[in-house]
Write a protein that holds these residues in place. Sequence first.
Motif, PDB file in Angstrom:
ATOM      1  N   LEU A 258       1.057  -1.149   0.112  1.00 28.48           N
ATOM      2  CA  LEU A 258      -0.067   0.320   0.138  1.00 28.48           C
ATOM      3  C   LEU A 258       0.530   1.384  -0.032  1.00 28.48           C
ATOM      4  N   ARG A 383      -5.878   6.601   7.041  1.00 29.18           N
ATOM      5  CA  ARG A 383      -5.273   5.040   6.467  1.00 29.18           C
ATOM      6  C   ARG A 383      -4.381   3.865   7.024  1.00 29.18           C
ATOM      7  N   SER A 442      -1.910   4.151   0.658  1.00 30.64           N
ATOM      8  CA  SER A 442      -2.790   4.391  -0.223  1.00 30.64           C
ATOM      9  C   SER A 442      -3.688   3.307   0.547  1.00 30.64           C
ATOM     10  N   ASN A 443      -4.961   3.256  -0.851  1.00 27.03           N
ATOM     11  CA  ASN A 443      -5.703   2.251  -0.317  1.00 27.03           C
ATOM     12  C   ASN A 443      -6.444   1.112  -1.032  1.00 27.03           C
ATOM     13  N   ASN A 444      -5.412   0.889  -1.487  1.00 27.51           N
ATOM     14  CA  ASN A 444      -6.245   0.072  -3.383  1.00 27.51           C
ATOM     15  C   ASN A 444      -4.667  -1.326  -2.557  1.00 27.51           C
ATOM     16  N   TYR A 445      -6.086  -2.604  -2.534  1.00 28.59           N
ATOM     17  CA  TYR A 445      -5.916  -3.536  -1.797  1.00 28.59           C
ATOM     18  C   TYR A 445      -5.385  -4.940  -2.823  1.00 28.59           C
ATOM     19  N   ASN A 446      -5.914  -4.531  -3.958  1.00 33.95           N
ATOM     20  CA  ASN A 446      -6.102  -5.954  -5.260  1.00 33.95           C
ATOM     21  C   ASN A 446      -4.154  -6.195  -4.973  1.00 33.95           C
ATOM     22  N   GLU A 447      -3.246  -5.271  -5.059  1.00 32.85           N
ATOM     23  CA  GLU A 447      -1.990  -6.341  -5.430  1.00 32.85           C
ATOM     24  C   GLU A 447      -1.546  -7.482  -3.844  1.00 32.85           C
TER      25      GLU A 447
END
Length: 787
Positions: A258, A383, A442-447
């Motif tokens: 993140l 965050r 960040s707040n993108n957990y896709n990875e």
Amino acid sequence: MSNEEVNSDTQEDGYPTARITPSRKAYNSVASDVGIPSAVGELLDNSLDSAALQGINPVEVTIEHRTTDDGTEEFVYRDRAGGVEQEDMGVFLGLGRSREKRADEQNVGTFGIGAKKALKRLGDRLTIGSRHLRADQGWQYTVEPEWFETTNEDDDPNQWEFPLKEVDLEEGGTELRIQELSFDWDHHKEEVTDWIRTTYRKFLDPNSELDLILKLTIKDESGRVVVNEEGEVITVDDEKAGPLSPPEEVEWTYSPWLRGLHPRQFIGLEFNDPDWSEPIQTRVTVGLLKKGSRKQSGTFIYCQNRLVEGNLTGKKGGYGITHNALNNFNPSQHKRLRIEIELFGDASDLPWNSDKSRIQSSHKALSYTEKGVYWWLRLMADRHMAAGEYGTFPHTAAVFEPYDPDSDYRTRSEPEVVRVGDRQTDLIQGKKDRIQINEKPSNNYNEIQEVAHLATAHARLGIVAKSMDDMGLGTRARPTYEVMLGVEFQKAFYDKEEGRFDSLGAALLTTDAKSVFSETDKQTDEDDKTDWAVIADHLTPVTELPDISSWKIEDEDIDDIDTERRRLEDAASEDINIDENGERRIWEETWRQPLYDAQLALYIEDREDGVSISDLPTTDYSVKSFSKQEDKNDVTDDEKADMPTESDVGSAASQDTYSPLDCPECGAELEGNICDKCGFEFDVTDDEIGKISVDEFDSDSAVANLKNDKSITSPERADVGPITLQEFCQSHAELFGDELSEDLLADDKQLEQFLEQFIRNQQQKISVASEYVDIDRLTEMQSASSD
């Protein structure tokens, strides 16, 4: 006598006296609300203030509980913090008096009553001695218990005069001996030790960046009081034991996910008020703990580097004050979140009470409504708070725990410093009405979800990626991938009741399972601290990985992986029965090899001939001859385009040109219906090849379909239902020849296995035959199969 007057005078014999004001009644009242740990803390604060003022670092302090030669119990406090000059000896007990000189941002003494309360709380007989750093002589005086026993009538402040006597002390040393104790040392020893370690942890750390280090030794009649590796307070005889150690260092995670989950330290906030002698400076550190801890999470507030309150999870910690502030703190979900608020300024202006044990949350420097620290916390910590929630990630520990300042894969080795002073200035001056802080995760957990997807598939196939490049990921993903891989392997192959891996799991490991256990602390379930990441070191590394982008992998639903596992199991079962000893396929797709080999090993481990996998003859094998269409209706447009048409086959036959296939027996490339390498011959003119419509069946489901196909009946059986496998095989006995024995017909399970293997063999023959017979003959054979 006013407080501005000196605290000493001269007696007739030439020796000075120590004068102490105000009345004894007032003195008795101030000690009533002080606990034993806080009382000792007040003495430590005085030592720290004195050392900071006189430039002494480190400051050495010894606390000793002992029994004197005459049997008197006493508590002794000694320091080497600079000492007190003779004319200031009354400062130890004079209420409202403290040193006027202060060290910048170091003083923790506030209201001039700390040590006074402490001494009275600890005991009734006090002997106070000190020698200033630049003095040739030390001085001491004694306060007897009867001086505290007074009535309103005889409470005369002028009676508070004590003769000073010369005493032999080290330069810069102070000694406070307390008798007639008001507490039980054995009862309070552990409490006092733990409280000091927690409250003064920054001062006790010899590697601290502070300008002042505290070296504190605690002794009693049993020896030296220390803390062992488990954090337990114990007493040791070894006089060489070092000073009291601080608690274990806060273990922040330096996880790279993140955009970096490492801690951030926000500096530059400054709060002011006309009633304060100087502005209050703040420093806020926000991060996530490497391991979740109820005791280490929440908000910790320091004043002048001294912890005032910690583990705050309510409004005093900045949570749930309003819907625009930080969310409410949930101990089970946010047990990795830690916020440290540090405040510096004049001690009397800071938001703590007189005994420095409680925070005043309404203080301007903290207040949300005054745009104090609480107002800024959401901008700084939202965050981290969201990322730290329990259950946000698959295998949460894998995202946090492999990363610390010593990790080769960390994002940083220390907190990232973020300056926010300019943004606060813009807000105060009205240049901006909205402040943003982008220096946070960040707040993108896709990875992370992608890594979990890959690890789940690889674990169940018994493989480990040789390089993160093969997965399209950077090296920073390695620790997370390995932990997730280990946990998933444990889920799939570890028998919790037996405390061991099942037979297939053990066969997939490249070493004996006991060797894996020897590298872990526990072998129970994932809630314990077992380091299942070591499994990654004992699986087969491969560079060619399966494309699982379309595989369905969910909790309790891994059909796509199970399908691959069943196919490899069937392949192993087929190969072990070839010839006398069987054979071993060498897969072109290397990710298939470990699971296939493990299944093969299980099939031969009970054989009496002692044959191992390495003894079996090998044959190269391509997935092209292994994969098969589940159903004609499932063929994609792209696959149809790749299949030969009738004209293609006819042309191939008439021109004697064809596309080569692999021999299913040895894997060699075919150039006709006879294999040049192993001599295997395909009899493509055998009329009886079409007796079963195997081209429309998948070998895994063919027998099941036959057993339930109600169309395979006769008029005589209309009321009976589908024919049995025995009836089916008997009606085609000429097709199976001598292989169909009476014993086989009598055993349903063996008959089913036999029929499945026979269908697979026929599929291979038809796939070869379709390349070498003319289209009319092939159509005729397929028409016959429908009968």
